[in-house]
Design an enzyme around this catalytic site. Sequence first.
Site, mmCIF file in Angstrom:
data_model
loop_
_atom_site.group_PDB
_atom_site.id
_atom_site.type_symbol
_atom_site.label_atom_id
_atom_site.label_comp_id
_atom_site.label_asym_id
_atom_site.label_seq_id
_atom_site.Cartn_x
_atom_site.Cartn_y
_atom_site.Cartn_z
ATOM 1 N N ASN A 278 85.732 42.439 49.149
ATOM 2 C CA ASN A 278 86.137 41.125 48.646
ATOM 3 C C ASN A 278 85.574 40.021 49.522
ATOM 4 O OD1 ASN A 278 88.072 41.977 46.587
ATOM 5 N ND2 ASN A 278 89.200 42.799 48.334
ATOM 6 N N SER B 33 97.507 33.460 58.912
ATOM 7 C CA SER B 33 96.203 33.106 58.358
ATOM 8 C C SER B 33 96.117 31.608 58.120
ATOM 9 C CB SER B 33 96.042 33.841 57.026
ATOM 10 O OG SER B 33 95.002 33.294 56.273
ATOM 11 N N TYR C 148 99.567 36.971 48.211
ATOM 12 C CA TYR C 148 99.195 37.312 49.588
ATOM 13 C C TYR C 148 99.467 36.131 50.520
ATOM 14 C CZ TYR C 148 96.223 37.341 53.666
ATOM 15 O OH TYR C 148 95.780 37.203 54.954
ATOM 16 N N GLY D 95 90.973 30.148 43.087
ATOM 17 C CA GLY D 95 91.819 30.161 44.280
ATOM 18 C C GLY D 95 91.079 29.848 45.579
ATOM 19 N N ASP D 96 89.722 29.726 45.515
ATOM 20 C CA ASP D 96 88.984 29.438 46.751
ATOM 21 C C ASP D 96 89.264 28.021 47.246
ATOM 22 O OD1 ASP D 96 87.671 31.621 47.778
ATOM 23 O OD2 ASP D 96 85.852 31.336 46.579
ATOM 24 N N PHE E 21 91.288 32.238 61.296
ATOM 25 C CA PHE E 21 90.334 31.725 60.319
ATOM 26 C C PHE E 21 89.547 32.951 59.808
ATOM 27 C CE2 PHE E 21 91.225 27.235 59.980
ATOM 28 C CZ PHE E 21 92.292 27.189 60.858
ATOM 29 N N SER F 39 96.221 53.361 54.999
ATOM 30 C CA SER F 39 95.992 52.985 53.603
ATOM 31 C C SER F 39 94.680 52.239 53.444
ATOM 32 C CB SER F 39 97.152 52.127 53.084
ATOM 33 O OG SER F 39 97.252 50.949 53.859
ATOM 34 N N LYS G 62 102.330 35.372 53.818
ATOM 35 C CA LYS G 62 102.087 34.867 55.181
ATOM 36 C C LYS G 62 103.013 33.681 55.467
ATOM 37 C CE LYS G 62 99.049 37.852 56.476
ATOM 38 N NZ LYS G 62 99.471 38.887 57.428
ATOM 39 N N ILE H 128 77.228 34.307 44.908
ATOM 40 C CA ILE H 128 77.796 33.168 45.638
ATOM 41 C C ILE H 128 78.690 32.401 44.674
ATOM 42 C CG2 ILE H 128 77.281 30.998 46.828
ATOM 43 C CD1 ILE H 128 74.805 32.264 47.917
ATOM 44 N N PHE H 129 79.950 32.295 45.065
ATOM 45 C CA PHE H 129 80.942 31.717 44.155
ATOM 46 C C PHE H 129 80.936 30.193 44.209
ATOM 47 C CE2 PHE H 129 83.067 35.910 45.300
ATOM 48 C CZ PHE H 129 82.584 36.568 44.179
ATOM 49 N N ILE I 115 90.861 44.168 62.551
ATOM 50 C CA ILE I 115 91.205 43.341 63.719
ATOM 51 C C ILE I 115 92.043 44.166 64.697
ATOM 52 C CG2 ILE I 115 92.142 41.116 64.498
ATOM 53 C CD1 ILE I 115 91.940 40.151 61.585
HETATM 54 N N1 UFG Z 1 82.135 34.505 48.923
HETATM 55 C C1 UFG Z 1 81.050 34.592 48.086
HETATM 56 N N2 UFG Z 1 80.703 35.802 47.604
HETATM 57 C C2 UFG Z 1 81.377 36.945 47.912
HETATM 58 C C3 UFG Z 1 82.485 36.851 48.771
HETATM 59 C C4 UFG Z 1 82.844 35.603 49.252
HETATM 60 O O1 UFG Z 1 80.407 33.590 47.766
HETATM 61 O O2 UFG Z 1 81.000 38.021 47.410
HETATM 62 C C5 UFG Z 1 82.508 33.207 49.471
HETATM 63 C C6 UFG Z 1 83.879 32.756 49.052
HETATM 64 O O3 UFG Z 1 83.828 32.064 47.827
HETATM 65 C C7 UFG Z 1 84.274 31.862 50.220
HETATM 66 C C8 UFG Z 1 83.572 32.500 51.416
HETATM 67 O O4 UFG Z 1 82.559 33.319 50.873
HETATM 68 O O5 UFG Z 1 83.749 30.601 50.036
HETATM 69 C C9 UFG Z 1 84.498 33.332 52.258
HETATM 70 O O6 UFG Z 1 85.178 34.253 51.423
HETATM 71 P P1 UFG Z 1 86.036 35.457 52.003
HETATM 72 O O7 UFG Z 1 86.594 36.212 50.840
HETATM 73 O O8 UFG Z 1 85.252 36.218 53.007
HETATM 74 O O9 UFG Z 1 87.170 34.719 52.819
HETATM 75 P P2 UFG Z 1 88.273 33.678 52.300
HETATM 76 O O10 UFG Z 1 88.032 32.437 53.095
HETATM 77 O O11 UFG Z 1 88.335 33.552 50.856
HETATM 78 O O12 UFG Z 1 89.584 34.462 52.658
HETATM 79 C C10 UFG Z 1 89.846 34.770 53.973
HETATM 80 C C11 UFG Z 1 90.639 36.070 54.085
HETATM 81 C C12 UFG Z 1 92.009 35.891 53.571
HETATM 82 C C13 UFG Z 1 92.641 34.669 54.108
HETATM 83 C C14 UFG Z 1 91.780 33.470 53.848
HETATM 84 C C15 UFG Z 1 92.327 32.205 54.415
HETATM 85 O O13 UFG Z 1 90.017 37.107 53.384
HETATM 86 O O14 UFG Z 1 92.745 37.020 53.982
HETATM 87 O O15 UFG Z 1 90.532 33.697 54.478
HETATM 88 O O16 UFG Z 1 91.635 31.112 53.886
HETATM 89 F F1 UFG Z 1 93.848 34.445 53.541
#
Ligand code: UFG
Length: 344
Positions: A200, A126, A151, A299-300, A180, A35, A155, A219-220, A13
Site C-alpha cells: 500500500n 501517527s 485506522y 483519503g490522501d 511521519f 500476522s 490512533k 502515482i495517485f 519499525i
Molecule cells: N503513493 C502513490 N502510489 C502508491 C503508493 C503511494 O502515489 O502506489 C503516494 C500516496 O498517494 C501518498 C504518498 O505516496 O501521496 C505516500 O503514501 P503512503 O501510502 O506511503 O503513506 P501515507 O502518507 O498515505 O500513509 C502513511 C502511513 C499511514 C499513516 C499515514 C499518516 O502508511 O499508516 O502515513 O499520514 F497513517
Amino acid sequence: MAKILVTGGTGYIGSHTVVELQKVGFDVVIVDNLSNSSIDVLNGIEKITGIRPAFENIDCVDYVSMDRMFEKYKGIDAIIHFAASKAVGESVEKPLLYYRNNLVSLINLLQLMPIHKVKNFVFSSSCTVYGQPDVLPVTESAPIKPALSPYGNTKQISEEIIRDTIHANPCYQSTILRYFNPIGAHPSAEIGELPSGVPNNLLPFVTQTARGLRKQLLIFGDDYNTPDGSCVRDYINVVDLAKAHVIAVQRMLNKRAKAHVETFNLGTGRGLSVLEIIKTFEKVNGVSIPYKIVDRREGDIEKVWADPSYANNELGWTATETVEDTLRSAWVWEQKLANRVKAE
Ligand code: UFG
C-alpha cells in the site's frame, strides 16, 4: 539492565527498534502474532546485534496469554507498543477488525501494567491524527482533525485512552510518538520492510517496481496544490525513527519526562513530493521506475511535514540520515529479498 517489552517487535519499525535497544544493552522481549511479519526477522536481529531476543507468539488482544507472558518475564520496566493493524484501505473495509485489534490490545496492556507493576509506556502514533494541517510544518499542538479512516481513528482514540488512563493513575507515564513516513532499511540489509501482498505504501511499491515485480508505479494524482502537483510527505529513515524510541524509554526510566504523558513528532522537518522521491531513487540507485499518473487516492492528505523541534530540543534527537542514503538502503534491502527468492 532494564527489560523492555516490544509488541510488534518482528514488524518493520519494531525490528529496527529492537536492534537499537539491544545495542545500548536493554534486555528485550518481543511479543508478536506474526500476522504481518516473519519469524525469520529474529535471525536478522541476531545477525546484527549478536543477541537473539526472547520471543512469544501471542496476539495482544488475548488478555490471558498476555497476563501469563508478564508473569513469565517478571520485571518488565517499559513497554513499546507497536503491534497494530495499519493498512488504511483495509480499515475502511473491515473497521471492526481495526477497532478490535488496535483498541483491545492497547486496553489489555494498560490494564496489565498496574497488575505487573510496569510503569512506562511508549505508543506508536501517527501524523495521521493531524489530517490536513492548517499550518505547516505541523507542531504537536496543532488541532486533531476528524480521522479519514477507521485506522486513523484508532490512533486518535488510542491517544485519548492513554491520556485518560495515565491521568487516573499518575504513577504511570507514557510517551506518544507521532511518526511521519518511515522508509528505508537497516544499513546491514539484515532487516527491512516486508510487506505481504501488494504494498500500500509508496516505498515498497517503488522498490518492487525497480525489481520488476510490479509493471509500473501508479502515482495517485498530480493536480494537488504542491510544487509539482504530487503529494508531499515527511519521509524519515527507519533507523533514525527507531533510535528515538530508545531515547524515549531512557527519558522515562531516568525520570526526565516533564509530564505524565508527552507527545513528540518524529519527522525530518522536510517535505518531499512523490515525484521527488521517485527521481531521487532513480538517481542514487541508477535504476528507472516506470510510472503512470492516475486519479487521486481517496483519503490522501495533500501535504504534511513535521516541525520536529520539540523532539530535537527535548529528546536531543534529530533525524540524521539523508534521503539519498535511505533510498539506497531500501534498494539494497529489496535486492536482498530478490536474491532470497532466487535461492529458494
Ligand atoms: N503513493 C502513490 N502510489 C502508491 C503508493 C503511494 O502515489 O502506489 C503516494 C500516496 O498517494 C501518498 C504518498 O505516496 O501521496 C505516500 O503514501 P503512503 O501510502 O506511503 O503513506 P501515507 O502518507 O498515505 O500513509 C502513511 C502511513 C499511514 C499513516 C499515514 C499518516 O502508511 O499508516 O502515513 O499520514 F497513517
